[in-house]
Design a protein around this motif. Sequence first.
Motif, PDB file in Angstrom:
ATOM      1  N   ARG A 133      35.624 -55.142  50.200  1.00 15.29           N
ATOM      2  CA  ARG A 133      34.844 -54.846  48.995  1.00 15.29           C
ATOM      3  C   ARG A 133      35.273 -53.496  48.392  1.00 15.29           C
ATOM      4  O   ARG A 133      35.518 -53.385  47.192  1.00 15.29           O
ATOM      5  CB  ARG A 133      33.359 -54.814  49.367  1.00 15.29           C
ATOM      6  CG  ARG A 133      32.442 -54.936  48.201  1.00 15.29           C
ATOM      7  CD  ARG A 133      30.989 -55.042  48.676  1.00 15.29           C
ATOM      8  NE  ARG A 133      30.126 -55.411  47.575  1.00 15.29           N
ATOM      9  CZ  ARG A 133      29.782 -54.599  46.606  1.00 15.29           C
ATOM     10  NH1 ARG A 133      30.202 -53.348  46.600  1.00 15.29           N
ATOM     11  NH2 ARG A 133      29.013 -55.026  45.611  1.00 15.29           N
ATOM     12  N   ILE A 136      38.780 -53.675  46.796  1.00 14.85           N
ATOM     13  CA  ILE A 136      38.832 -54.294  45.457  1.00 14.85           C
ATOM     14  C   ILE A 136      38.478 -53.262  44.384  1.00 14.85           C
ATOM     15  O   ILE A 136      39.114 -53.199  43.333  1.00 14.85           O
ATOM     16  CB  ILE A 136      37.808 -55.461  45.365  1.00 14.85           C
ATOM     17  CG1 ILE A 136      38.123 -56.537  46.376  1.00 14.85           C
ATOM     18  CG2 ILE A 136      37.703 -56.000  43.959  1.00 14.85           C
ATOM     19  CD1 ILE A 136      38.761 -57.750  45.829  1.00 14.85           C
ATOM     20  N   ARG A 142      36.048 -50.032  39.328  1.00 15.18           N
ATOM     21  CA  ARG A 142      34.716 -50.522  39.678  1.00 15.18           C
ATOM     22  C   ARG A 142      34.225 -51.627  38.748  1.00 15.18           C
ATOM     23  O   ARG A 142      33.683 -52.631  39.180  1.00 15.18           O
ATOM     24  CB  ARG A 142      33.708 -49.354  39.689  1.00 15.18           C
ATOM     25  CG  ARG A 142      32.317 -49.746  40.135  1.00 15.18           C
ATOM     26  CD  ARG A 142      31.441 -48.544  40.366  1.00 15.18           C
ATOM     27  NE  ARG A 142      31.811 -47.780  41.553  1.00 15.18           N
ATOM     28  CZ  ARG A 142      31.466 -48.116  42.795  1.00 15.18           C
ATOM     29  NH1 ARG A 142      30.733 -49.182  43.019  1.00 15.18           N
ATOM     30  NH2 ARG A 142      31.842 -47.387  43.818  1.00 15.18           N
ATOM     31  N   ALA A 145      36.019 -54.980  39.217  1.00 16.58           N
ATOM     32  CA  ALA A 145      35.619 -55.492  40.540  1.00 16.58           C
ATOM     33  C   ALA A 145      34.204 -56.055  40.488  1.00 16.58           C
ATOM     34  O   ALA A 145      33.938 -57.156  40.991  1.00 16.58           O
ATOM     35  CB  ALA A 145      35.717 -54.374  41.569  1.00 16.58           C
ATOM     36  N   GLU A 146      33.304 -55.307  39.871  1.00 15.98           N
ATOM     37  CA  GLU A 146      31.888 -55.719  39.912  1.00 15.98           C
ATOM     38  C   GLU A 146      31.572 -56.861  38.947  1.00 15.98           C
ATOM     39  O   GLU A 146      30.656 -57.642  39.175  1.00 15.98           O
ATOM     40  CB  GLU A 146      30.976 -54.507  39.670  1.00 15.98           C
ATOM     41  CG  GLU A 146      31.007 -53.583  40.888  1.00 15.98           C
ATOM     42  CD  GLU A 146      30.100 -52.376  40.773  1.00 15.98           C
ATOM     43  OE1 GLU A 146      29.594 -52.119  39.672  1.00 15.98           O
ATOM     44  OE2 GLU A 146      29.928 -51.684  41.803  1.00 15.98           O
ATOM     45  N   ILE A 150      34.464 -59.228  42.849  1.00 15.21           N
ATOM     46  CA  ILE A 150      33.463 -59.152  43.928  1.00 15.21           C
ATOM     47  C   ILE A 150      32.486 -60.333  43.844  1.00 15.21           C
ATOM     48  O   ILE A 150      32.340 -61.087  44.813  1.00 15.21           O
ATOM     49  CB  ILE A 150      32.752 -57.784  43.948  1.00 15.21           C
ATOM     50  CG1 ILE A 150      33.742 -56.728  44.448  1.00 15.21           C
ATOM     51  CG2 ILE A 150      31.494 -57.829  44.825  1.00 15.21           C
ATOM     52  CD1 ILE A 150      33.214 -55.319  44.464  1.00 15.21           C
ATOM     53  N   ASN A 153      34.297 -63.662  44.757  1.00  7.90           N
ATOM     54  CA  ASN A 153      34.568 -63.840  46.194  1.00  7.90           C
ATOM     55  C   ASN A 153      33.285 -64.009  46.999  1.00  7.90           C
ATOM     56  O   ASN A 153      33.254 -64.742  47.978  1.00  7.90           O
ATOM     57  CB  ASN A 153      35.393 -62.660  46.730  1.00  7.90           C
ATOM     58  CG  ASN A 153      36.868 -62.842  46.426  1.00  7.90           C
ATOM     59  OD1 ASN A 153      37.525 -63.691  47.006  1.00  7.90           O
ATOM     60  ND2 ASN A 153      37.382 -62.081  45.469  1.00  7.90           N
ATOM     61  N   GLU A 154      32.216 -63.329  46.558  1.00 10.02           N
ATOM     62  CA  GLU A 154      30.929 -63.517  47.259  1.00 10.02           C
ATOM     63  C   GLU A 154      30.468 -64.959  47.105  1.00 10.02           C
ATOM     64  O   GLU A 154      29.898 -65.544  48.025  1.00 10.02           O
ATOM     65  CB  GLU A 154      29.880 -62.537  46.707  1.00 10.02           C
ATOM     66  CG  GLU A 154      30.028 -61.173  47.356  1.00 10.02           C
ATOM     67  CD  GLU A 154      29.141 -60.092  46.749  1.00 10.02           C
ATOM     68  OE1 GLU A 154      29.060 -59.023  47.360  1.00 10.02           O
ATOM     69  OE2 GLU A 154      28.566 -60.302  45.663  1.00 10.02           O
ATOM     70  N   LEU A 161      31.527 -59.240  52.134  1.00  6.12           N
ATOM     71  CA  LEU A 161      32.969 -59.095  51.863  1.00  6.12           C
ATOM     72  C   LEU A 161      33.624 -58.017  52.725  1.00  6.12           C
ATOM     73  O   LEU A 161      34.839 -58.038  52.905  1.00  6.12           O
ATOM     74  CB  LEU A 161      33.202 -58.805  50.377  1.00  6.12           C
ATOM     75  CG  LEU A 161      32.839 -59.944  49.418  1.00  6.12           C
ATOM     76  CD1 LEU A 161      33.273 -59.595  48.003  1.00  6.12           C
ATOM     77  CD2 LEU A 161      33.461 -61.278  49.833  1.00  6.12           C
ATOM     78  N   ASN A 162      32.813 -57.107  53.240  1.00  5.81           N
ATOM     79  CA  ASN A 162      33.432 -56.086  54.087  1.00  5.81           C
ATOM     80  C   ASN A 162      33.785 -56.604  55.481  1.00  5.81           C
ATOM     81  O   ASN A 162      34.392 -55.887  56.271  1.00  5.81           O
ATOM     82  CB  ASN A 162      32.563 -54.830  54.151  1.00  5.81           C
ATOM     83  CG  ASN A 162      32.883 -53.911  52.965  1.00  5.81           C
ATOM     84  OD1 ASN A 162      33.942 -54.060  52.341  1.00  5.81           O
ATOM     85  ND2 ASN A 162      31.994 -52.997  52.657  1.00  5.81           N
TER      86      ASN A 162
END
Length: 397
Positions: A133, A136, A142, A145-146, A150, A153-154, A161-162
Amino acid sequence: MKYLIIGAGPSGLTFANRLLDNGIDDFLVLEKEDEAGGLCRSAMVDGYPLDIGGGHFIDVRRPKVNEFLFRFLGEDEMNRYDRITKIRVSGVRIDYPFEANIWQLPIEDEIRHLKSIAAAGVNTGREMPESFRDWIIWKLGRSVAEDYLIPYNEKIFSVDLNTLGTYWMNKLPDVSFEDTLRSCLTKQPYGTLPGHASFYYPKKYGSGELWLRMSERIKDHIEYGVCIKDIDLKGRSVSDGRYKADIIINTAPWTSFENIKGASGGFMDCVSKLEHSSIVVKYLPDTEDEEVNWEYIPAPDIDMHRILYRNTFAEGSKGSWAEINTKRYKAKDGDTAFISDYAYPLNTVDKPEAIKAVLDEAASNNVYGLGRWGEWEHYNSDLVVELAMGLADRLMS
Ligand SMILES: Cc1cc2nc3c(=O)[nH]c(=O)nc-3n(C[C@H](O)[C@H](O)[C@H](O)COP(=O)(O)OP(=O)(O)OC[C@H]3O[C@@H](n4cnc5c(N)ncnc54)[C@H](O)[C@@H]3O)c2cc1C
């Protein structure tokens, strides 16, 4: 027998056909379902094909693989399409990939992403994080990614994700601030086009047709409805010694065996570290015809992560289908839906080490892991065909 092959998906079918190509017919394929094709199977739904393991398109980039596949399903029995895919984000649809097409977003989002890319760790020299996470955010900035990678992929994996490593994303190109700015000012995409820019889709019965044809040639060597629950590595046998071979090719998930005999404690420990995610493919009869083959949907409040408009690749058809992680799927009465328990191998932090140990110990007993589950990799079907041809050639020589 000489070769026992577990699973009649693309990997097992290719391996078996390659043996036959070389005059070897002392082999048996065991398949738990009553049809070949694995994740690439199709069904007729509402009069037209639907790929029950998710949308499956055949990449055109491996000439040797194409040559092999066209023997079973001729090139003239497939349509070739140039991929048109979009991402649904910020209330609009932009072309894929996101980073190259920020210029298609509303102006306020363009500005937000440009500021964030300029400040991204990769562009400012900050140390590369190890967890997925954070990585990314470091790589894309940010806000990109957000808004996109992120949540997407979630949705697709439905895990923290971590817990995933970054090794499998290392090929994601760096997003350059200057190039993104230039792209926004000139209103043109930048960078190279993604893989899979063109694809084949069978004219009849969806992606499953190809693998059914391949299974036809070896039909006397396949037993259907046989789910392997135990494997003996040292004895090279399965189902309590009922099937025994000199060499076993395993294309089934290692974690699907209830009992693995003859394995070290370390081996079992590594198998227990292999994780996967599952998907539901749900038919949506009422969507309008589209020009876009499929759309990626990162929005967390929508259950599906991808929608595929089959009128764009299955001739004459209508409707669409959605891919949804099973953890996000809420079944409703009357749904036409197909579940694939094993859909994505998870690229967890310790997976590379774990699968390497499993493959090495198995191979030392002449048991070989092959394909998406045998090797626990996000392999596409054209790649597993290439790998299966290679492994068969190596073992035969
Ligand atoms: C949503 C999604 C979309 C995809 N899209 C594409 C795409 O567009 N193009 C592409 O090329 N690839 C795509 N792929 C990847 C493709 O599905 C795989 O590359 C391919 O299916 C791998 O073949 P395989 O034989 O290794 O595994 P599988 O297809 O999973 O086959 C394994 C076989 O083993 C059988 N089996 C499992 N356990 C046992 C057991 N215990 N005993 C006996 N039999 C068993 C299964 O029933 C199955 O038939 C996609 C995958 C997913 C999940």
